[in-house]
Design an enzyme around this catalytic site. Structure first.
Site, PDB file in Angstrom:
ATOM      1  N   CYS A 113     -13.250   6.350  15.739  1.00 28.27           N
ATOM      2  CA  CYS A 113     -11.986   5.585  15.763  1.00 28.27           C
ATOM      3  C   CYS A 113     -11.536   5.139  14.365  1.00 28.27           C
ATOM      4  O   CYS A 113     -11.064   5.933  13.579  1.00 28.27           O
ATOM      5  CB  CYS A 113     -12.101   4.410  16.735  1.00 28.27           C
ATOM      6  SG  CYS A 113     -10.522   3.653  17.130  1.00 28.27           S
ATOM      7  N   HIS A 216     -13.994   6.583  22.009  1.00 29.40           N
ATOM      8  CA  HIS A 216     -15.162   5.697  21.875  1.00 29.40           C
ATOM      9  C   HIS A 216     -16.326   6.193  22.743  1.00 29.40           C
ATOM     10  O   HIS A 216     -16.549   5.657  23.840  1.00 29.40           O
ATOM     11  CB  HIS A 216     -14.792   4.262  22.248  1.00 29.40           C
ATOM     12  CG  HIS A 216     -13.971   3.585  21.205  1.00 29.40           C
ATOM     13  ND1 HIS A 216     -14.533   2.880  20.157  1.00 29.40           N
ATOM     14  CD2 HIS A 216     -12.631   3.543  21.013  1.00 29.40           C
ATOM     15  CE1 HIS A 216     -13.565   2.416  19.373  1.00 29.40           C
ATOM     16  NE2 HIS A 216     -12.403   2.807  19.861  1.00 29.40           N
ATOM     17  N   GLU A 218     -19.379   5.593  22.442  1.00 27.74           N
ATOM     18  CA  GLU A 218     -20.414   4.549  22.628  1.00 27.74           C
ATOM     19  C   GLU A 218     -20.159   3.723  23.890  1.00 27.74           C
ATOM     20  O   GLU A 218     -21.069   3.043  24.363  1.00 27.74           O
ATOM     21  CB  GLU A 218     -20.479   3.658  21.375  1.00 27.74           C
ATOM     22  CG  GLU A 218     -19.431   2.560  21.255  1.00 27.74           C
ATOM     23  CD  GLU A 218     -18.062   3.067  20.771  1.00 27.74           C
ATOM     24  OE1 GLU A 218     -17.859   4.291  20.673  1.00 27.74           O
ATOM     25  OE2 GLU A 218     -17.186   2.208  20.508  1.00 27.74           O
TER      26      GLU A 218
END
Ligand code: MN
Length: 242
Positions: A113, A216, A218
């Site tokens: 990002c 994202h 994660e």
């Protein structure tokens, strides 16, 4: 077996009620878990002087750039857009010094990002400071759906590193109001949203391992093994390069 060390430059939170406004250094837990599951050892770095970047990079085998604040528009010689959100110039400066040093030491970089956007600006690319400036915008990039759920599709170059993980098309989450406008010459776009924004790029130089995504992973890796594989492949590269 030795485990590779992965450095994660941390962010700073100010004005948190729980700490009476005391500034706190942190990184989102998903990054820690992604690295640990991949058999890497995560290190969170506090925002520090750019002059200290080499001391940090000396200690690690790979650099993971996390999300966070908007990239400072002054880095590309622009004035702040009316819809620009909070920036942290000290974080920009420290992370750029870390990137430079990681590349000098041939250590792999995974950028998420904001990390992807900062890399692009650092190497001469530009951003849409706010997606309202992008005339072909037709996909929601600030999703309202729960964060671990993919919301928009990306089309990938199947020959790229990202394409080998995700295939030709994949559903990703999306939490950005800024995006890449002009991509820096050093990089090759390898993933795009349906409204044609760049959602992933890699370094053209095959001697240098840079993989960058706009989404994202994660926040999705507990439910989605391909998102975890992005971290696993990165940690593997870090373990080979030391
Ligand atoms: Mn998106």
């Amino acid at each position: 077996m030795t485990k590779p060390f992965i450095g994660i430059p941390g962010n700073i939170l100010r004005g948190l009620n729980e700490t009476q406004g005391l500034p706190i250094t942190y990184t989102p837990q998903g990054f820690i878990e992604g690295i640990q599951t991949a058999n890497g050892v995560p290190f969170v770095f506090p925002i520090s002087s750019p002059e200290d970047a080499s001391y940090y990079i000396d200690q690690i085998d790979g650099l993971l750039l996390a999300g966070g604040q908007d990239v400072s528009p002054s880095l590309s010689g622009e004035e702040p857009h009316l819809k620009l959100q909070a920036t942290e110039p000290a974080r920009d400066a420290f992370e750029m010094a870390l990137i430079k040093e990681a590349l000098a030491q041939h250590k792999p970089i995974l950028a998420i990002c904001r990390g992807m956007q900062l890399l692009n600006v650092m190497y001469g690319g530009t951003l849409y400071q706010d997606l309202s400036d992008y005339t072909d915008l037709s996909v929601q990039h600030l999703q309202q759906t729960y964060f671990s759920t993919g919301s928009h599709s990306v089309t990938l170059d199947p020959k790229s590193q990202l394409g080998r993980i995700f295939g030709e098309s994949y559903l990703v989450n999306s939490y950005h109001h800024q995006a890449i406008n002009v991509l820096a010459d050093s990089f090759q776009a390898v993933a795009w949203s349906k409204d044609n924004l760049i959602e992933g790029f890699e370094s053209k130089d095959t001697e240098q391992s840079i993989v960058a995504v706009q989404w994202h992973p994660e926040l999705m890796l507990k439910e989605d093994t391909k998102m975890q594989r992005l971290f696993t492949d990165f940690v593997k590269k870090a373990s080979i390069s030391y």
